[in-house]
Design a protein around this motif. Sequence first.
Motif, short mmCIF file in Angstrom:
data_model
loop_
_atom_site.label_atom_id
_atom_site.label_comp_id
_atom_site.label_asym_id
_atom_site.label_seq_id
_atom_site.Cartn_x
_atom_site.Cartn_y
_atom_site.Cartn_z
N MET A 132 68.42 -6.08 -12.84
CA MET A 132 67.92 -5.33 -11.69
C MET A 132 66.57 -4.69 -11.96
SD MET A 132 71.22 -3.37 -10.08
CE MET A 132 70.16 -2.13 -9.36
N GLN A 133 66.35 -4.28 -13.20
CA GLN A 133 65.10 -3.59 -13.51
C GLN A 133 63.89 -4.52 -13.43
OE1 GLN A 133 65.53 -0.76 -16.90
NE2 GLN A 133 67.69 -1.34 -16.85
N LEU A 134 64.13 -5.82 -13.34
CA LEU A 134 63.05 -6.78 -13.19
C LEU A 134 62.65 -6.95 -11.72
CD1 LEU A 134 64.37 -9.55 -15.62
CD2 LEU A 134 62.70 -7.74 -16.12
N TYR A 135 63.43 -6.35 -10.81
CA TYR A 135 63.18 -6.50 -9.38
C TYR A 135 63.00 -5.11 -8.76
CZ TYR A 135 65.09 -11.04 -10.58
OH TYR A 135 65.31 -12.25 -11.19
N PRO A 136 61.76 -4.63 -8.67
CA PRO A 136 61.52 -3.25 -8.22
C PRO A 136 62.16 -2.91 -6.87
CG PRO A 136 59.51 -4.20 -9.12
CD PRO A 136 60.50 -5.31 -9.05
N LYS A 137 62.13 -3.84 -5.93
CA LYS A 137 62.72 -3.55 -4.61
C LYS A 137 64.22 -3.32 -4.72
CE LYS A 137 63.14 -5.43 0.08
NZ LYS A 137 62.87 -6.61 0.95
N LEU A 138 64.90 -4.13 -5.50
CA LEU A 138 66.34 -3.97 -5.67
C LEU A 138 66.64 -2.69 -6.45
CD1 LEU A 138 69.24 -4.92 -5.53
CD2 LEU A 138 68.79 -6.45 -7.47
N TRP A 139 65.86 -2.43 -7.49
CA TRP A 139 66.06 -1.22 -8.29
C TRP A 139 65.84 0.03 -7.43
CZ3 TRP A 139 68.67 -0.33 -12.38
CH2 TRP A 139 68.42 0.78 -13.19
N ALA B 260 66.23 0.22 -4.16
CA ALA B 260 67.34 0.31 -3.22
C ALA B 260 68.57 0.91 -3.87
CB ALA B 260 67.66 -1.08 -2.66
N TYR B 261 68.84 0.52 -5.11
CA TYR B 261 69.99 1.08 -5.84
C TYR B 261 69.80 2.58 -6.05
CZ TYR B 261 73.39 1.91 -9.54
OH TYR B 261 74.42 2.41 -10.29
N HIS B 262 68.59 2.98 -6.41
CA HIS B 262 68.34 4.41 -6.62
C HIS B 262 68.50 5.19 -5.31
CE1 HIS B 262 66.88 5.43 -10.72
NE2 HIS B 262 66.94 4.12 -10.83
N GLN B 263 67.98 4.64 -4.22
CA GLN B 263 68.07 5.34 -2.94
C GLN B 263 69.50 5.45 -2.45
OE1 GLN B 263 65.70 3.62 0.20
NE2 GLN B 263 66.68 4.86 1.78
N CYS B 264 70.25 4.38 -2.60
CA CYS B 264 71.57 4.30 -1.98
C CYS B 264 72.71 4.79 -2.88
CB CYS B 264 71.87 2.86 -1.56
SG CYS B 264 70.71 2.21 -0.35
N VAL B 265 72.52 4.78 -4.20
CA VAL B 265 73.60 5.13 -5.12
C VAL B 265 73.23 6.30 -6.01
CG1 VAL B 265 75.13 4.26 -6.94
CG2 VAL B 265 74.40 2.73 -5.10
N ILE B 266 72.10 6.21 -6.71
CA ILE B 266 71.73 7.26 -7.65
C ILE B 266 71.37 8.56 -6.94
CG2 ILE B 266 70.11 7.94 -9.46
CD1 ILE B 266 72.07 5.78 -10.29
N GLU B 267 70.58 8.49 -5.87
CA GLU B 267 70.12 9.70 -5.20
C GLU B 267 71.27 10.51 -4.58
OE1 GLU B 267 67.67 12.72 -3.98
OE2 GLU B 267 67.33 11.12 -5.43
N PRO B 268 72.22 9.90 -3.86
CA PRO B 268 73.35 10.69 -3.36
C PRO B 268 74.15 11.34 -4.49
CG PRO B 268 73.23 8.60 -2.20
CD PRO B 268 72.25 8.52 -3.34
#
Length: 212
Positions: free
Chosen positions: A126-133, A135-143
Amino acid sequence: MPDPAPGADCPGPEGGAVRRGRPRSEAVDQAILDAVIELLESGQALSDLSIEKIARTAGVGKATIYRRWSGKDELFVDLLRAVEPPDPVLPGTSVRDDLLVFLESLRQRGLAKRSSTLLHSVFAQMQLYPKLWDAYHQCVIEPRRRMGLDAIRRGMERGELRTDLDLELVNDLFVGPVLLRTVLRPGAPLDPDLPEQIVDAVLTGLRPPGRS
């Protein structure tokens, strides 16, 4: 125009995106997620997974997937939500109780990432794909981060914690040791009593004067 709230465009229960049309079938949702897992476990890279290939493996049409997810990024974020331990419900009885439950959930995620070849592989890719990374931060890590900040804020409001310190710094003091052992020191122990050790050690220095 104000920025959208974190998670506002996220699929699933964390975000606010609403899909119109027929009610979703949980069995079909699971079949699609299982298809992605099957393909990843067979050694295929994230970059090799097309919607067409996922649909064929799941035994559904591409339109069935697109009715649920706008594309692969949303689908992969939902997949990670499904295979990670769920976010906890904090008891709200005290800052200590809240933080013990919160840090235990982080410890369990750390253990899951260590024991799951799938999770380890997906996070590395995932860390190779900034858009996916992102999205994961916005949708999972941030909450998840906001959950910890809210627990600390409540502790300050109830007089359980000093109020002269930066909220983000206090959060880092509690969360940092678990993340360090999960990310930077993957061989370090994540023992069951780790959350209690962290919370009690940090609380000793953060309680207001005269409060035990």
